[in-house]
Design a protein around this motif. Structure first.
Motif, PDB file in Angstrom:
ATOM      1  N   VAL A  89       0.367   5.362   0.115  1.00 59.90           N
ATOM      2  CA  VAL A  89      -0.436   5.297  -1.092  1.00 59.90           C
ATOM      3  C   VAL A  89      -1.804   5.353  -0.745  1.00 59.90           C
ATOM      4  N   VAL A 145       9.171  -0.772  -3.863  1.00 58.90           N
ATOM      5  CA  VAL A 145       9.554  -0.349  -5.166  1.00 58.90           C
ATOM      6  C   VAL A 145      11.110   0.231  -5.162  1.00 58.90           C
ATOM      7  N   CYS A 157       5.681   0.538   0.328  1.00 60.66           N
ATOM      8  CA  CYS A 157       4.445   1.275   0.196  1.00 60.66           C
ATOM      9  C   CYS A 157       3.334   0.647   0.907  1.00 60.66           C
ATOM     10  N   VAL A 206       7.987   7.621  -7.159  1.00 60.05           N
ATOM     11  CA  VAL A 206       6.469   7.623  -6.816  1.00 60.05           C
ATOM     12  C   VAL A 206       5.605   7.148  -8.350  1.00 60.05           C
ATOM     13  N   ALA A 239       5.749   3.478  -7.636  1.00 64.36           N
ATOM     14  CA  ALA A 239       4.456   3.040  -6.655  1.00 64.36           C
ATOM     15  C   ALA A 239       3.033   3.137  -7.278  1.00 64.36           C
ATOM     16  N   LEU A 258       1.920   0.195  -8.385  1.00 66.17           N
ATOM     17  CA  LEU A 258       1.329  -0.996  -7.474  1.00 66.17           C
ATOM     18  C   LEU A 258      -0.253  -0.753  -7.310  1.00 66.17           C
ATOM     19  N   THR A 259      -0.547   0.360  -7.907  1.00 63.54           N
ATOM     20  CA  THR A 259      -2.120   0.646  -7.807  1.00 63.54           C
ATOM     21  C   THR A 259      -2.886   0.027  -9.038  1.00 63.54           C
TER      22      THR A 259
END
Length: 124
Positions: free
Chosen positions: A8, A66, A83, A116, A119, A122-123
């Motif tokens: 990532v 994830v 990730c 994706v 994922a 997660l940011t």
């Protein structure tokens, strides 16, 4: 269950994604571990093969795991993706099985494979 690792990488609020040959969705750089590989070894190898850059071990850190439906796989197949983030050295270039790389931003989620999209959360 497909068990994979993904890199990532964010730049200016946008996520780095790749399109593998013959795929209609974007994925994170990364992939399956080879026998005996730990996550660092697998991810650094995959990123080097796909984008021609070297990840910086000192900045390597986990973002989480994830699970999502596996895109372009038989119905009911799921993917579990560990990730990670890390800085990199070198210049990004599509190599190996990757046709292109690009940064995606808000509004581009429809271009991403389900794992994706997960994922990306997660940011945030």
């Amino acid at each position: 269950m497909l068990d994979v690792v993904g890199w990532v990488h964010m730049s200016q609020g946008r996520l780095l994604a790749v399109r593998a040959r013959a795929r209609d969705r974007l994925y994170l750089p990364g992939g399956k571990r080879e026998p005996g590989e730990d996550d660092w070894t697998a991810l650094s190898r995959e990123v080097r093969e796909e984008l021609g850059v070297r990840l910086d071990r000192r900045t390597f850190r986990s973002l989480g795991v994830v699970e999502a439906p596996a895109h372009d796989q038989p119905p009911g197949t799921r993917v579990r993706m560990a990730c990670y983030t890390a800085d990199y050295e070198g210049e990004l270039a599509a190599t190996g099985e990757v046709d292109e790389w690009l940064y995606v931003g808000p509004g581009d989620e429809h271009l991403l494979a389900p794992a994706v999209r997960a994922a990306l959360e997660l940011t945030r």
